[in-house]
Design a protein around this motif. Structure first.
Motif, short mmCIF file in Angstrom:
data_model
loop_
_atom_site.label_atom_id
_atom_site.label_comp_id
_atom_site.label_asym_id
_atom_site.label_seq_id
_atom_site.Cartn_x
_atom_site.Cartn_y
_atom_site.Cartn_z
N PHE A 125 -80.73 23.41 -111.43
CA PHE A 125 -80.21 24.39 -111.49
C PHE A 125 -78.78 24.09 -110.38
O PHE A 125 -79.12 23.39 -109.55
CB PHE A 125 -80.92 25.65 -110.84
CG PHE A 125 -79.84 26.88 -110.49
CD1 PHE A 125 -79.29 27.61 -111.33
CD2 PHE A 125 -79.33 26.79 -109.16
CE1 PHE A 125 -78.39 28.49 -111.15
CE2 PHE A 125 -78.30 28.04 -108.96
CZ PHE A 125 -77.85 28.83 -109.83
N ARG A 141 -90.03 31.93 -116.69
CA ARG A 141 -89.58 30.96 -115.53
C ARG A 141 -88.70 32.04 -114.39
O ARG A 141 -89.22 31.55 -113.28
CB ARG A 141 -88.41 30.04 -116.19
CG ARG A 141 -89.15 29.19 -116.92
CD ARG A 141 -87.88 28.30 -117.64
NE ARG A 141 -88.36 27.32 -118.48
CZ ARG A 141 -87.33 26.45 -118.87
NH1 ARG A 141 -86.20 26.48 -118.96
NH2 ARG A 141 -87.93 25.55 -119.90
N GLU A 171 -85.78 25.89 -110.08
CA GLU A 171 -85.52 24.98 -111.25
C GLU A 171 -84.69 23.77 -110.58
O GLU A 171 -83.37 24.02 -110.29
CB GLU A 171 -84.60 25.57 -112.32
CG GLU A 171 -85.64 26.86 -112.85
CD GLU A 171 -84.80 27.28 -114.13
OE1 GLU A 171 -84.06 26.36 -114.71
OE2 GLU A 171 -85.06 28.29 -114.68
N GLY A 226 -89.72 32.47 -110.51
CA GLY A 226 -89.04 31.88 -109.67
C GLY A 226 -88.74 33.10 -108.49
O GLY A 226 -88.50 32.50 -107.33
N ASP A 251 -87.55 32.06 -121.18
CA ASP A 251 -86.65 32.53 -119.94
C ASP A 251 -87.30 33.45 -119.11
O ASP A 251 -87.25 33.29 -117.90
CB ASP A 251 -85.29 33.21 -120.59
CG ASP A 251 -84.69 32.10 -121.36
OD1 ASP A 251 -84.66 30.85 -121.32
OD2 ASP A 251 -83.93 32.42 -122.64
#
Length: 690
Positions: free
Chosen positions: A30, A98, A27, A102, A95
């Motif tokens: 982030f 993702r 992300e 990741g 959420d």
């Protein structure tokens, strides 16, 4: 993928949240936050030690990833419970995918809701065949929409139908309950959406549920949770501040006129199919319905709030002799219906279920005919044509210890014996942005039986003093007076016109909601540049979407919006950026003193020498105020103003305690400072910057 050992798990978690870690690569937006990392490491330690951890994580900490990362890396099976189905959907659809992507973890995910959230193929077919045909044309149109959707859905989750209001009378026609589910005798058993969802949950590595489902198997409901919990290594309860309120609903008893009338009508239908002529079913079932109507009449007209305290044998304000006589007649009529069913239940599985259901209803009726237990509160809810008898414990502390934590941990949370087999235990993580106002978070831990849990408080990373101001207008009409709502509406109107809408008004009562919204609409007229959106006039999600659309309009003459709401809008509303810049709370959110549960908790405190107002009312108001204020600042770049239209916040001694519960916003001490803050918001947006 399991990280072996505490040290390795802590190192892996720290790496994920570092500047060059997996999250920063997955992300781009982030940014490492010390509070988020601290919470994640604490969760990792609790998981490895099979401990119970309570975390209050302020807005902006990023608690979702802080508990998910260590839970997923631990290799344990994970169960996450959220407060609402909307939050459940967000976690499952946004959420988790993702994060799993990741981290590069090959995990199977599932979402499980209660059976009322799923289409029942058999019930829909009954409507289609005219066996339970509704008469209302609007309901028929809605059922037709459901039928078209049913041909393409894979999950049967009614949430896929975004235009379907969950309050629609069509929903119970196309969903099942424990009472009317045919079980394995259903011709659609193999294709049943509820069964398929439960099977997927049993096979998944990560399962997302909601608090209602978490508690459902403590009652007689068959939720599927009984099979999930024992095989789970980590249980995370997000939005845990709602846990006690949800838990007492399921831990108590309830009996409604709808249940009894529905039972009588189901009994007539099923006995006509399977035992026609073997008893005078029409008279027996009609007698139950008539007895139920008589009991409803004895409850009198609905009162404001619709709740009658019920401390003794009879609800408050009801004629005792007539109430008990009506209750006895209802019990006799139900028993008379069950008598012939008892000798015929073996004739058909449906009759057997019908008999068992009736026995259960009769047992509940007998409970409400006897005095309530000392540690419970009982009340009567009276509507225009229905009533509900309810009884609940005052908190879920004992239930959590004896029926949830102890059952699944096979160990009390306070028992530190080294003899327990930790492989049979699990980690419990409870988290929310608002859990208490002291170091022990006692508002939450006491009511939930978690006094022995480890506690962590992580402050919000936001610069509230710079980002937001709080204003208490003075002088102002007394809270609750007729003039008060009119003054709130005038303040909202003046302020919202300055900033182009972007205003959320949170009320403590529906009466105030209607008074404020009507006053705003009257003042604005039909052709003003502000829309007034009101809770109840559309589903919550639809109102929020309309509010957001008004905030991002690029038309030459954009229409801003004012959203006036109560109840559920005090939390779970996330409107970051310029979308929301002004939150107005009409008055201090003290619990209603005439609520039976509030009355009972107050009496319980006073019996042991404590003061209900200071030990219960103020802490409850502080937490609610904190929740409402939390709608304003949702990111590091947000700017806004909070207005609390209650002069008691500055005139009463307890005001300082309530102010201390708010985020540390700068205080706007005068009308001129308030107006200046509004002008700065308008100017910053006009310049295209924050």
């Amino acid at each position: 993928m399991k990280v072996n050992g505490l040290t390795q798990l802590l190192d892996a978690v720290a790496q994920v949240f570092s500047a060059g870690g997996a999250l920063s690569l997955a992300e781009p937006a982030f940014l490492p936050r010390s509070g988020q990392t601290r919470m994640a490491l604490a969760v990792a330690q609790a998981i490895e030690e099979c401990d119970v951890l309570v975390v209050e994580a302020g807005t902006g900490v990023g608690k979702t990833y802080a508990y998910l990362v260590p839970a997923l890396l631990s290799g344990q099976r994970v169960l996450v419970s959220t407060a609402t189905k909307a939050l459940q959907d967000q976690l499952f659809a946004r959420d988790l995918p993702r994060l799993v992507h990741g981290l590069g973890l090959p995990l199977r995910m599932a979402r499980l809701k209660g059976r009322a959230s799923y289409l029942c193929i058999e019930r829909l077919e009954r409507v289609r065949q005219g066996r339970t045909a509704p008469q209302d044309p609007q309901v028929l149109r809605t059922v037709a929409d459901v039928e078209r959707w049913a041909r393409i859905t894979r999950t049967g989750d009614l949430a896929e139908m975004t235009a379907l209001d969950e309050r629609s009378p069509a929903v119970p026609l196309v969903t099942s309950t424990k009472d009317n589910c045919l079980g394995s005798d259903c011709p659609h058993w193999q294709a049943c959406h509820v069964n398929l969802a439960r099977q997927q949950a049993l096979e998944a590595d990560v399962v997302v549920v909601n608090h209602h489902l978490l508690f459902a198997d403590l009652d007689v409901r068959d939720s599927g949770m009984a099979n999930l919990l024992p095989n789970t290594g980590v249980v995370v309860v997000d939005e845990a501040h709602q846990l006690n309120d949800v838990g007492v609903q399921f831990a108590g008893e309830a009996l409604s006129s709808q249940q009894l009338v529905g039972y009588a009508r189901d009994a007539l239908r099923l006995t006509q199919e399977h035992a026609r002529g073997m008893a005078d079913w029409l008279v027996l079932c009609a007698t139950v319905e008539q007895a139920m109507r008589e009991l409803r009449l004895q409850a009198g007209k609905p009162t404001v709030g619709g709740r009658l305290p019920w401390q003794g044998i009879t609800p408050q304000g009801v004629d005792g002799a007539k109430w008990r006589a009506a209750l006895v007649r209802l019990g006799q009529s139900l028993r008379a219906l069950l008598k012939p069913l008892a000798v015929m239940e073996a004739m058909a599985t449906e009759l057997q279920r019908l008999y068992e259901r009736g026995v259960e209803l009769l047992a509940r009726l007998a409970r409400f005919a006897a005095p309530a237990d000392d540690d419970c509160v009982r009340w009567l809810e009276v509507g225009a044509q229905h009533l509900r008898m309810l009884e609940s414990p005052l908190s879920i502390a004992r239930i959590m210890q004896q029926r949830l934590l102890q059952r699944t941990l096979d160990n009390d949370v306070n028992n530190e014996s080294e003899d327990h087999n930790t492989s049979e235990r699990k980690a419990w993580i409870f988290t929310s942005a608002t859990l208490g106002n002291d170091a022990r978070l006692s508002w939450f831990t006491d009511s939930c039986g978690l006094r022995g849990a480890k506690v962590l408080q992580v402050e919000s990373p936001f610069d509230y003093h710079h980002q937001a101001g709080v204003y208490v207008p003075q002088p102002f009409a007394a809270a609750g007076s007729v003039q008060h709502s009119l003054q709130v509406a005038q303040l909202v109107l003046d302020a919202a016109q300055r900033i182009g809408g972007r205003t959320l008004v949170l009320t403590t009562t529906l009466k105030a909601l209607h008074a404020i919204s009507e006053s705003l609409r009257s003042a604005l007229g039909l052709f003003a540049d502000l829309d007034v959106l009101v809770q109840g006039e559309a589903p919550k999600l639809a109102l929020i979407q309309r509010f957001m659309a008004a905030g991002v309009s690029q038309s030459p003459q954009p229409r801003g919006a004012i959203l006036v709401a109560s109840a559920t809008f005090w939390e779970g509303v996330d409107l970051p950026g310029d979308l929301l810049q002004l939150v107005v709370i009409d008055k201090l959110p003290f619990p209603p003193p005439d609520d039976p549960l509030v009355e009972a908790r107050s009496r319980q405190l006073e019996r042991v020498g404590r003061t209900a107002f200071h030990d219960y009312m103020i802490p409850e108001a502080a937490l609610a105020l904190k929740q409402g204020a939390g709608r304003l600042i949702r990111s590091e770049s947000d700017r806004g103003v909070l207005v609390i239209c209650d002069s008691r916040l500055v005139s009463m001694g307890y005001g300082g305690q309530l102010m201390a519960a708010l985020p540390p916003m700068r205080v706007l001490g005068s009308l001129s400072e308030f107006e200046e803050a509004l002008e700065q918001l308008a100017a910053a947006r006009g310049q295209g910057k924050r």
